[in-house]
Design a protein around this motif. Structure first.
Motif, short mmCIF file in Angstrom:
data_model
loop_
_atom_site.label_atom_id
_atom_site.label_comp_id
_atom_site.label_asym_id
_atom_site.label_seq_id
_atom_site.Cartn_x
_atom_site.Cartn_y
_atom_site.Cartn_z
N ILE A 1 4.99 20.63 -5.80
CA ILE A 1 4.49 20.55 -4.42
C ILE A 1 2.97 20.73 -4.41
N LEU A 2 2.47 21.65 -5.22
CA LEU A 2 1.02 21.84 -5.29
C LEU A 2 0.33 20.58 -5.79
N ALA A 3 0.88 19.93 -6.81
CA ALA A 3 0.30 18.68 -7.32
C ALA A 3 0.25 17.63 -6.21
N LEU A 4 1.30 17.54 -5.42
CA LEU A 4 1.34 16.61 -4.29
C LEU A 4 0.21 16.93 -3.31
N CYS A 5 0.08 18.20 -2.95
CA CYS A 5 -0.95 18.60 -1.98
C CYS A 5 -2.36 18.36 -2.52
N LEU A 6 -2.57 18.62 -3.79
CA LEU A 6 -3.89 18.37 -4.39
C LEU A 6 -4.23 16.88 -4.38
N TYR A 7 -3.24 16.04 -4.66
CA TYR A 7 -3.46 14.59 -4.63
C TYR A 7 -3.82 14.15 -3.20
N VAL A 8 -3.05 14.62 -2.24
CA VAL A 8 -3.32 14.24 -0.85
C VAL A 8 -4.72 14.72 -0.44
N THR B 1 4.27 14.01 -9.50
CA THR B 1 5.05 15.21 -9.18
C THR B 1 6.40 15.32 -9.86
N VAL B 2 7.08 14.22 -10.09
CA VAL B 2 8.43 14.29 -10.65
C VAL B 2 8.47 14.96 -12.03
N PRO B 3 7.56 14.63 -12.95
CA PRO B 3 7.60 15.32 -14.25
C PRO B 3 7.46 16.84 -14.12
N ILE B 4 6.66 17.29 -13.19
CA ILE B 4 6.48 18.73 -12.98
C ILE B 4 7.78 19.33 -12.43
N LYS B 5 8.37 18.64 -11.46
CA LYS B 5 9.62 19.12 -10.86
C LYS B 5 10.73 19.15 -11.91
N GLU B 6 10.80 18.12 -12.75
CA GLU B 6 11.84 18.07 -13.78
C GLU B 6 11.72 19.19 -14.79
N SER B 7 10.51 19.75 -14.91
CA SER B 7 10.33 20.89 -15.81
C SER B 7 10.80 22.19 -15.17
N GLY B 8 11.25 22.10 -13.91
CA GLY B 8 11.75 23.28 -13.20
C GLY B 8 10.71 23.96 -12.33
N ASP B 9 9.55 23.38 -12.22
CA ASP B 9 8.47 24.00 -11.46
C ASP B 9 8.34 23.34 -10.09
N ASP B 10 9.24 23.69 -9.17
CA ASP B 10 9.19 23.10 -7.82
C ASP B 10 7.87 23.38 -7.12
N VAL C 1 0.84 -1.20 0.00
CA VAL C 1 0.00 0.00 0.00
C VAL C 1 0.87 1.25 0.00
N ALA C 2 1.87 1.29 0.86
CA ALA C 2 2.77 2.44 0.94
C ALA C 2 3.48 2.66 -0.38
N ALA C 3 4.02 1.60 -0.95
CA ALA C 3 4.74 1.71 -2.22
C ALA C 3 3.82 2.21 -3.32
N ASP C 4 2.59 1.72 -3.35
CA ASP C 4 1.64 2.15 -4.37
C ASP C 4 1.33 3.64 -4.25
N GLN C 5 1.07 4.11 -3.06
CA GLN C 5 0.73 5.52 -2.88
C GLN C 5 1.92 6.43 -3.17
N ILE C 6 3.09 6.05 -2.73
CA ILE C 6 4.28 6.87 -3.01
C ILE C 6 4.58 6.86 -4.51
N ALA C 7 4.42 5.72 -5.16
CA ALA C 7 4.63 5.65 -6.61
C ALA C 7 3.67 6.58 -7.35
N ARG C 8 2.44 6.66 -6.87
CA ARG C 8 1.47 7.57 -7.49
C ARG C 8 1.93 9.02 -7.33
N LEU C 9 2.43 9.36 -6.16
CA LEU C 9 2.93 10.73 -5.94
C LEU C 9 4.12 11.04 -6.84
N VAL C 10 5.03 10.10 -6.94
CA VAL C 10 6.21 10.29 -7.79
C VAL C 10 5.80 10.48 -9.23
N ALA C 11 4.91 9.63 -9.72
CA ALA C 11 4.46 9.72 -11.12
C ALA C 11 3.78 11.05 -11.39
#
Length: 179
Positions: free
Chosen positions: A78-85, A65-74, A53-63
């Motif tokens: 973070i906002l995408a993470l908060c909206l998901y939560v 948020t990481v593309p947004i962060k890689e575009s330079g939009d820190d 369960v933990a791995a699944d939820q963290i994987a969802r967050l990574v999938a």
């Protein structure tokens, strides 16, 4: 895979009422309406179910948020993470503030270590410590937020808090010598 889903959902419901340590596989099976032997066809024990369960939820967050962060939009990441939560608030409340908190924090740190690159060479903070501190700031801020009454803090406000905490305490550069 219906029984696997039933087991995960049963775990969520039980964690709303008790700590993970107090749960037994029999409790999970009874809540899920799944035979005891069926549980072990899916998982080696309750820890393996929680890890899944933990791995699944963290994987969802990574999938998410990481593309947004890689575009330079820190901030956007973070906002995408908060909206998901926020969209999965009950689940995340149970995972971070219920009986699964320790496992979730450990999994979040494990994945963060895996997906983050090395810190800049001129950073004042050792890379490993930076990863630990950043992850802790994010996780503990979200955990705090989830303990607040719903609606008191909107996702964009929490994202701003996290962004400022990380940017002012972790990502900032050390002052120049003599400054």
């Amino acid at each position: 895979m219906r029984s696997g889903t039933a087991l995960r959902e049963a775990l969520f419901r039980l964690l709303e009422r008790t700590t993970f340590e107090q749960l037994t596989v029999r409790d999970i099976c009874a809540e899920a309406g799944v035979h005891y032997a069926t549980f072990f066809r899916h998982y080696g024990g309750k820890e393996a179910l929680l890890d899944d369960v933990a791995a699944d939820q963290i994987a969802r967050l990574v999938a998410l948020t990481v593309p947004i962060k890689e575009s330079g939009d820190d901030r956007g990441s973070i906002l995408a993470l908060c909206l998901y939560v926020e969209d999965h608030r009950t689940l995340w409340s149970v995972l971070l503030n219920g009986g699964a908190g320790e496992t979730m924090r450990a999994e979040w740190l494990r994945v963060t270590r895996k997906v983050t690159g090395p810190a800049p060479t001129n950073s004042w903070l050792p890379a490993e410590l930076g990863t630990i501190c950043t992850t802790s700031l994010i996780v503990e801020t979200i955990s705090w937020w989830l303990r607040q009454d719903r609606g008191n803090w909107l996702p964009d406000a929490v994202a701003e808090i996290i962004h400022r905490l990380v940017m002012t305490s972790i990502a900032s550069r050390a002052p120049a010598e003599g400054a």
